[in-house]
Design a protein around this motif. Sequence first.
Motif, PDB file in Angstrom:
ATOM      1  N   LEU A 222       6.710  -5.854  -1.806  1.00  0.00           N
ATOM      2  CA  LEU A 222       5.845  -4.706  -1.576  1.00  0.00           C
ATOM      3  C   LEU A 222       4.374  -5.112  -1.620  1.00  0.00           C
ATOM      4  CD1 LEU A 222       6.595  -1.716  -1.091  1.00  0.00           C
ATOM      5  CD2 LEU A 222       6.161  -1.310  -3.516  1.00  0.00           C
ATOM      6  N   GLU A 223       4.026  -5.987  -2.565  1.00  0.00           N
ATOM      7  CA  GLU A 223       2.631  -6.406  -2.709  1.00  0.00           C
ATOM      8  C   GLU A 223       2.105  -7.132  -1.474  1.00  0.00           C
ATOM      9  OE1 GLU A 223       1.296  -8.541  -6.104  1.00  0.00           O
ATOM     10  OE2 GLU A 223       1.953  -7.008  -7.533  1.00  0.00           O
ATOM     11  N   THR A 224       2.976  -7.795  -0.732  1.00  0.00           N
ATOM     12  CA  THR A 224       2.495  -8.536   0.444  1.00  0.00           C
ATOM     13  C   THR A 224       2.055  -7.592   1.559  1.00  0.00           C
ATOM     14  OG1 THR A 224       4.708  -8.737   1.438  1.00  0.00           O
ATOM     15  CG2 THR A 224       4.021 -10.474  -0.098  1.00  0.00           C
ATOM     16  N   TYR A 225       2.388  -6.308   1.423  1.00  0.00           N
ATOM     17  CA  TYR A 225       1.973  -5.308   2.400  1.00  0.00           C
ATOM     18  C   TYR A 225       0.943  -4.321   1.833  1.00  0.00           C
ATOM     19  CZ  TYR A 225       6.143  -6.826   4.940  1.00  0.00           C
ATOM     20  OH  TYR A 225       7.094  -7.571   5.599  1.00  0.00           O
ATOM     21  N   CYS A 226       0.996  -4.083   0.529  1.00  0.00           N
ATOM     22  CA  CYS A 226       0.246  -2.958  -0.048  1.00  0.00           C
ATOM     23  C   CYS A 226      -0.860  -3.332  -1.019  1.00  0.00           C
ATOM     24  CB  CYS A 226       1.210  -2.030  -0.802  1.00  0.00           C
ATOM     25  SG  CYS A 226       2.549  -1.397   0.192  1.00  0.00           S
ATOM     26  N   SER A 227      -0.907  -4.565  -1.474  1.00  0.00           N
ATOM     27  CA  SER A 227      -1.919  -4.924  -2.459  1.00  0.00           C
ATOM     28  C   SER A 227      -3.307  -4.943  -1.817  1.00  0.00           C
ATOM     29  CB  SER A 227      -1.620  -6.291  -3.068  1.00  0.00           C
ATOM     30  OG  SER A 227      -1.846  -7.306  -2.098  1.00  0.00           O
ATOM     31  N   PRO A 228      -4.364  -4.849  -2.603  1.00  0.00           N
ATOM     32  CA  PRO A 228      -5.715  -4.954  -2.044  1.00  0.00           C
ATOM     33  C   PRO A 228      -5.918  -6.228  -1.232  1.00  0.00           C
ATOM     34  CG  PRO A 228      -5.824  -4.108  -4.268  1.00  0.00           C
ATOM     35  CD  PRO A 228      -4.390  -4.489  -4.036  1.00  0.00           C
ATOM     36  N   ALA A 229      -5.415  -7.354  -1.728  1.00  0.00           N
ATOM     37  CA  ALA A 229      -5.569  -8.617  -0.998  1.00  0.00           C
ATOM     38  C   ALA A 229      -4.858  -8.567   0.347  1.00  0.00           C
ATOM     39  CB  ALA A 229      -5.027  -9.772  -1.837  1.00  0.00           C
ATOM     40  N   ALA A 230      -3.688  -7.919   0.381  1.00  0.00           N
ATOM     41  CA  ALA A 230      -2.940  -7.815   1.635  1.00  0.00           C
ATOM     42  C   ALA A 230      -3.691  -6.968   2.647  1.00  0.00           C
ATOM     43  CB  ALA A 230      -1.557  -7.221   1.365  1.00  0.00           C
ATOM     44  N   MET A 231      -4.331  -5.896   2.168  1.00  0.00           N
ATOM     45  CA  MET A 231      -5.088  -5.039   3.091  1.00  0.00           C
ATOM     46  C   MET A 231      -6.312  -5.765   3.635  1.00  0.00           C
ATOM     47  SD  MET A 231      -4.859  -1.183   1.486  1.00  0.00           S
ATOM     48  CE  MET A 231      -4.364  -1.442  -0.203  1.00  0.00           C
ATOM     49  N   VAL A 232      -6.990  -6.531   2.791  1.00  0.00           N
ATOM     50  CA  VAL A 232      -8.139  -7.314   3.260  1.00  0.00           C
ATOM     51  C   VAL A 232      -7.693  -8.335   4.300  1.00  0.00           C
ATOM     52  CG1 VAL A 232      -9.887  -9.003   2.583  1.00  0.00           C
ATOM     53  CG2 VAL A 232      -9.496  -6.977   1.168  1.00  0.00           C
ATOM     54  N   ALA A 233      -6.559  -9.001   4.034  1.00  0.00           N
ATOM     55  CA  ALA A 233      -6.037  -9.988   4.980  1.00  0.00           C
ATOM     56  C   ALA A 233      -5.682  -9.328   6.312  1.00  0.00           C
ATOM     57  CB  ALA A 233      -4.810 -10.678   4.381  1.00  0.00           C
TER      58      ALA A 233
ATOM     59  N   VAL B   3      -5.347   0.809   8.333  1.00  0.00           N
ATOM     60  CA  VAL B   3      -4.760  -0.202   7.445  1.00  0.00           C
ATOM     61  C   VAL B   3      -4.435   0.408   6.084  1.00  0.00           C
ATOM     62  CG1 VAL B   3      -5.246  -2.329   6.164  1.00  0.00           C
ATOM     63  CG2 VAL B   3      -5.784  -2.186   8.599  1.00  0.00           C
ATOM     64  N   VAL B   4      -5.343   1.196   5.560  1.00  0.00           N
ATOM     65  CA  VAL B   4      -5.118   1.823   4.255  1.00  0.00           C
ATOM     66  C   VAL B   4      -3.955   2.807   4.326  1.00  0.00           C
ATOM     67  CG1 VAL B   4      -6.104   3.408   2.564  1.00  0.00           C
ATOM     68  CG2 VAL B   4      -7.480   1.514   3.434  1.00  0.00           C
ATOM     69  N   LYS B   5      -3.908   3.607   5.383  1.00  0.00           N
ATOM     70  CA  LYS B   5      -2.817   4.579   5.503  1.00  0.00           C
ATOM     71  C   LYS B   5      -1.464   3.900   5.663  1.00  0.00           C
ATOM     72  CE  LYS B   5      -5.095   8.757   7.198  1.00  0.00           C
ATOM     73  NZ  LYS B   5      -5.166   9.755   8.293  1.00  0.00           N
ATOM     74  N   GLU B   6      -1.433   2.796   6.414  1.00  0.00           N
ATOM     75  CA  GLU B   6      -0.179   2.064   6.562  1.00  0.00           C
ATOM     76  C   GLU B   6       0.288   1.528   5.210  1.00  0.00           C
ATOM     77  OE1 GLU B   6       1.730  -1.591   9.214  1.00  0.00           O
ATOM     78  OE2 GLU B   6      -0.393  -1.648   8.662  1.00  0.00           O
ATOM     79  N   ALA B   7      -0.639   0.962   4.434  1.00  0.00           N
ATOM     80  CA  ALA B   7      -0.292   0.464   3.101  1.00  0.00           C
ATOM     81  C   ALA B   7       0.196   1.588   2.205  1.00  0.00           C
ATOM     82  CB  ALA B   7      -1.502  -0.229   2.479  1.00  0.00           C
ATOM     83  N   ALA B   8      -0.453   2.742   2.296  1.00  0.00           N
ATOM     84  CA  ALA B   8      -0.041   3.887   1.486  1.00  0.00           C
ATOM     85  C   ALA B   8       1.356   4.364   1.869  1.00  0.00           C
ATOM     86  CB  ALA B   8      -1.053   5.027   1.639  1.00  0.00           C
ATOM     87  N   ARG B   9       1.660   4.351   3.156  1.00  0.00           N
ATOM     88  CA  ARG B   9       2.997   4.777   3.608  1.00  0.00           C
ATOM     89  C   ARG B   9       4.072   3.804   3.140  1.00  0.00           C
ATOM     90  NH1 ARG B   9       0.081   6.615   8.275  1.00  0.00           N
ATOM     91  NH2 ARG B   9       0.301   4.585   9.285  1.00  0.00           N
ATOM     92  N   ILE B  10       3.771   2.510   3.189  1.00  0.00           N
ATOM     93  CA  ILE B  10       4.746   1.522   2.728  1.00  0.00           C
ATOM     94  C   ILE B  10       4.951   1.644   1.216  1.00  0.00           C
ATOM     95  CG2 ILE B  10       5.209  -0.952   2.485  1.00  0.00           C
ATOM     96  CD1 ILE B  10       3.664  -1.357   5.113  1.00  0.00           C
ATOM     97  N   LEU B  11       3.842   1.819   0.486  1.00  0.00           N
ATOM     98  CA  LEU B  11       3.957   2.021  -0.962  1.00  0.00           C
ATOM     99  C   LEU B  11       4.774   3.272  -1.257  1.00  0.00           C
ATOM    100  CD1 LEU B  11       3.060   1.133  -3.828  1.00  0.00           C
ATOM    101  CD2 LEU B  11       1.130   2.697  -3.571  1.00  0.00           C
ATOM    102  N   ALA B  12       4.540   4.335  -0.499  1.00  0.00           N
ATOM    103  CA  ALA B  12       5.289   5.576  -0.690  1.00  0.00           C
ATOM    104  C   ALA B  12       6.786   5.358  -0.479  1.00  0.00           C
ATOM    105  CB  ALA B  12       4.765   6.648   0.255  1.00  0.00           C
ATOM    106  N   ALA B  13       7.138   4.533   0.507  1.00  0.00           N
ATOM    107  CA  ALA B  13       8.557   4.237   0.749  1.00  0.00           C
ATOM    108  C   ALA B  13       9.167   3.537  -0.460  1.00  0.00           C
ATOM    109  CB  ALA B  13       8.707   3.378   2.003  1.00  0.00           C
TER     110      ALA B  13
END
Length: 428
Positions: A283-294, A334-344
């Motif tokens: 999950l972190e590889t998609y949703c963490s702050p570092a993942a969003m910056v990348a 990017v933020v919304k995509e991360a939020a949706r993945i975290l929500a899943a």
Amino acid sequence: MTRITQRVNSKRIGLIGGNMPGGTNLPRIRDYNQGVVLEAIRLGDGISRVKIAEDTGLTAQTVSNIVRRLLEEGLVVEAGVDPSGRKPRVKLRINPETRYAVGVLMDRDGISLALLALDGSVVASSFQPLTVPVYETDAIIDMVARCIREMIENARIPEHKILGVGVGWPGAMDHERGIVYEPLDLFGQNWKELNLKEALEERTGLRVLVDNDATAAAIGEHWVGGAQNATNYAYIFMGAGIGAGIFIQDQIYRGDTTNAGEFGHIAINFEGPLCFCGNRGCLETYCSPAAMVAKINMLLDENKPSLLSVRKGKIDFETVTNAALEGDELALSVVKEAARILAAGIVSLVNLLDIRLVILGGNKLHSLRHLYQNEVDKALNERLITRNVKPVTVELSMAGEFAGAVGAAALVLHEIYTPRLAGLSLSS
């Protein structure tokens, strides 16, 4: 065999007693009951002795004896009279100025600190960027100790009123001994099997507790006034990584090695990006702050339009957050995509635990909290397997931006004053 039955109103003070086998240990029972009464007073904020007895199932004499001890120790005060009923009743409240705890959240970006009073109020908070390289272990511990001392001195709190220091740690640890293990993506090899508890106790002269940052945040939420009527809940914490603090039957759940809650390392794609933990598609590889910056940097390399293009190569998570809040379409997507993945991922967690409260918090999530709340609420109440039984409530942390540090301070108060069934053995 001796059996003791204690009735406690779970709606009122969040504890459930029962038939507990084991050996009689009267000192521990007394401590437990005192914790029950103190918790009732803290949450009741103006509760009478009679009401405490009604809510806890303790006898009026037991409550009276405990309250007398609490008054003598200065932990509670008599604060006015409740005129309702046939006979006026003296109201009891926590005395916040009698005990304090310091909390420290250690993260890759810096050190967050909070000073918490006994009633859960935040007396002071601060953030200190790391001024030394992360691999210089002793220098960072010296810096933490200095920040703790400065916070206490600036608040003008006598040292005898400081119960101790709690530390929220982002990686694997031995909670009981205070030993931290290498959080591979944060601090590096010099932190492997380091007794952080011992090191800070030597430098500060104060008692130190070390716990997972998400676990600390979940405990802190309870102390600052959140999740008051919840028996079970999960606190999703986003700092440099993503974790979950879990309360089950009013007790914090730490697991066999005290490392429960590594929510960010649930694999959601076995062929996904390689995670530092060794798995793929965490999950972190998609949703963490570092993942969003990348992800932002990758899209900018593809010449996707964005206001961030002028800062290419110099983008951090705060930059991404600000751009999203200002309406930059790339950052917001990017933020919304991360939020949706975290929500899943949270949907799976709630399906597994069957809880009805999720709390969102953490220093990295704070600015985007309403966006995340909407995404998580939508996912839970549209896709949860039990969505037609009872809705899940998604709340934002009451501790705010300093939730990790506040939670770390609450570790000390929780350890000393919160009644826990664990360790209360009754045998004959």
